[in-house]
Each structure stands twice: as structure tokens, then as C-alpha cells.
Write an enzyme that holds these catalytic residues in place. Structure first.
Site, PDB file in Angstrom:
ATOM      1  N   VAL A 179       0.867  -1.180   0.000  1.00  0.00           N
ATOM      2  CA  VAL A 179       0.000   0.000   0.000  1.00  0.00           C
ATOM      3  C   VAL A 179       0.901   1.226   0.000  1.00  0.00           C
ATOM      4  CG1 VAL A 179      -1.992  -1.071   1.108  1.00  0.00           C
ATOM      5  CG2 VAL A 179      -0.179  -0.091   2.526  1.00  0.00           C
ATOM      6  N   SER A 180       0.391   2.342  -0.531  1.00  0.00           N
ATOM      7  CA  SER A 180       1.219   3.539  -0.681  1.00  0.00           C
ATOM      8  C   SER A 180       1.306   4.368   0.589  1.00  0.00           C
ATOM      9  CB  SER A 180       0.676   4.417  -1.820  1.00  0.00           C
ATOM     10  OG  SER A 180       0.736   3.708  -3.038  1.00  0.00           O
ATOM     11  N   THR A 181       0.244   4.375   1.393  1.00  0.00           N
ATOM     12  CA  THR A 181       0.235   5.173   2.623  1.00  0.00           C
ATOM     13  C   THR A 181      -0.328   4.357   3.770  1.00  0.00           C
ATOM     14  OG1 THR A 181      -2.016   6.053   2.369  1.00  0.00           O
ATOM     15  CG2 THR A 181      -0.250   7.212   1.218  1.00  0.00           C
ATOM     16  N   GLN A 226      -4.094   3.521   3.956  1.00  0.00           N
ATOM     17  CA  GLN A 226      -4.690   2.417   3.206  1.00  0.00           C
ATOM     18  C   GLN A 226      -4.534   1.124   3.991  1.00  0.00           C
ATOM     19  OE1 GLN A 226      -2.219   3.096  -0.337  1.00  0.00           O
ATOM     20  NE2 GLN A 226      -4.070   3.598  -1.466  1.00  0.00           N
TER      21      GLN A 226
END
Length: 201
Positions: free
Chosen positions: A8-10, A13
Site C-alpha cells: 500500500v502507498s500510505t 490504506q
């Protein structure tokens, strides 16, 4: 070994959706994930700087990497192609659920690997060509590229030590002694004093 890869990017999430998709897929295929790799990091980061890079280094022939979709492997096409190309060259299988990719050692995968490798090479050449064209255009416009010929860098080993050197010189400390204090050669001190401090010795 079967590896489940989740990214996940952040931290806002959740990894749970991807884990659920992979588990559902494995249940239907009657297989089990031996090890999970989860990370919270942007897909634009170099693969080598991610857990994915460390995982790829230790994976062996016939290992399987399962992820929810190809975009989990990287942000752009070139990065994804690089990962897939490496995996197929080393006979590592890559399965994605949403995209329904099954990349392995079969002939169709090898053809695809060739296409990926060729596409990556073309993209690298295009980037190189665009860079050269941009530099040529700037040069034609009269922009000086890089450090002007014969010009030395403003910074030296002694930059930032001007005050200390001045104080030592005021105390009649020799260049050799100053050099030992600052861990440089006495000629470096003399040159710095002559060009920067403008002190007559």
C-alpha cells in the site's frame, strides 16, 4: 515456496483487502501462501529500496509470487516490466489476481519476457535520446552546461573554517600546525589563506 506480496502507498490504506483477495484465490486453487510480505511504500521507489527487492533476491526457481494486481509491483510500466523480466529469466512465477496474469517458464511467458525486455530497452533509449536532445537545445540557446571550463569549485576542504584559521594566524600559528589541527596539508592551508582570506604573510 509461495509468497504473497502486499503493498500500500500510505498508512491510511489497508492491506486487508489485498490479503483477502489473495487468500480467496489460494483457497480456490487449493494452495497455501508460505510467507507474506507486506510494506507501506510508494510504488515509485526503486525496487531495490523496497521489501520486494530483498524478496526477489532470495527467491529461487519455481517459487511463486502472488499479488492482487500488477500495479502492486511498481508505479510505472518500465518498473513493472523490469520486475517481470527478472522473474521470468530466473524461472520465478508471478501470478496476479485482478489482471489474471500467469507468468512462468512456458513458451508464451518467454515470448512475453522478450517483449518486456525489448520494450524496456526501447524506453531507456527514448529517455536517453530525449535527454540528449534537451541538452543539445540548451547548448544551442547558449546555456553553459556543467562547470565552466577551468573554473574551480567554490567549496574547499577548509570552507567554513575561516574564523578558526584567522584566529590561529593571529596567534602566529604556522601553516603546518594549522594543517595538523584541521587534518590537511600545510600547502592546502597556505593556498586557502592566499585565495580566500587575502592575508599577507
Amino acid at each position: 515456496m509461495i509468497y504473497g506480496y502486499i503493498r500500500v502507498s500510505t498508512d491510511k490504506q489497508t492491506v486487508e483487502n489485498q490479503r483477502y483477495e489473495i487468500n480467496q484465490f489460494c483457497n480456490k486453487q487449493a494452495i497455501v501462501v508460505n510467507k507474506w510480505i507486506e510494506e507501506t511504500i510508494s510504488g515509485s521507489k526503486n525496487v531495490e529500496d523496497r521489501k520486494l527487492g530483498k524478496l526477489l533476491k532470495k527467491m529461487k526457481n519455481d517459487d511463486v509470487l502472488i499479488c492482487s494486481e500488477l500495479s502492486r509491483l511498481g508505479r510505472n510500466l518500465l518498473m513493472i516490466m523490469g520486475v517481470l523480466n527478472e522473474c521470468m529469466n530466473r524461472d520465478i512465477q508471478v501470478w496476479t489476481i485482478k489482471d489474471n496474469y500467469r507468468l512462468g517458464s512456458d513458451i508464451s511467458s518467454k515470448v512475453l519476457a522478450f517483449a518486456f525486455g525489448l520494450s524496456a530497452e526501447i524506453e531507456r533509449n527514448l529517455i536517453s535520446q530525449r535527454t540528449k536532445e534537451a541538452l543539445a537545445r540548451k547548448k544551442a540557446e547558449g546555456v553553459i552546461l556543467g562547470r565552466p571550463k577551468g573554473r574551480k569549485s567554490i567549496k574547499t576542504k577548509l570552507t567554513g573554517h575561516e574564523k578558526k584559521i584567522q584566529e590561529l594566524l593571529n596567534k602566529k600559528v604556522s601553516f603546518s600546525a594549522i594543517g595538523r589541527i584541521l587534518n590537511v596539508h600545510r600547502l592546502t592551508v597556505k593556498s586557502f589563506v592566499d585565495s580566500k582570506l587575502k592575508i599577507a604573510i
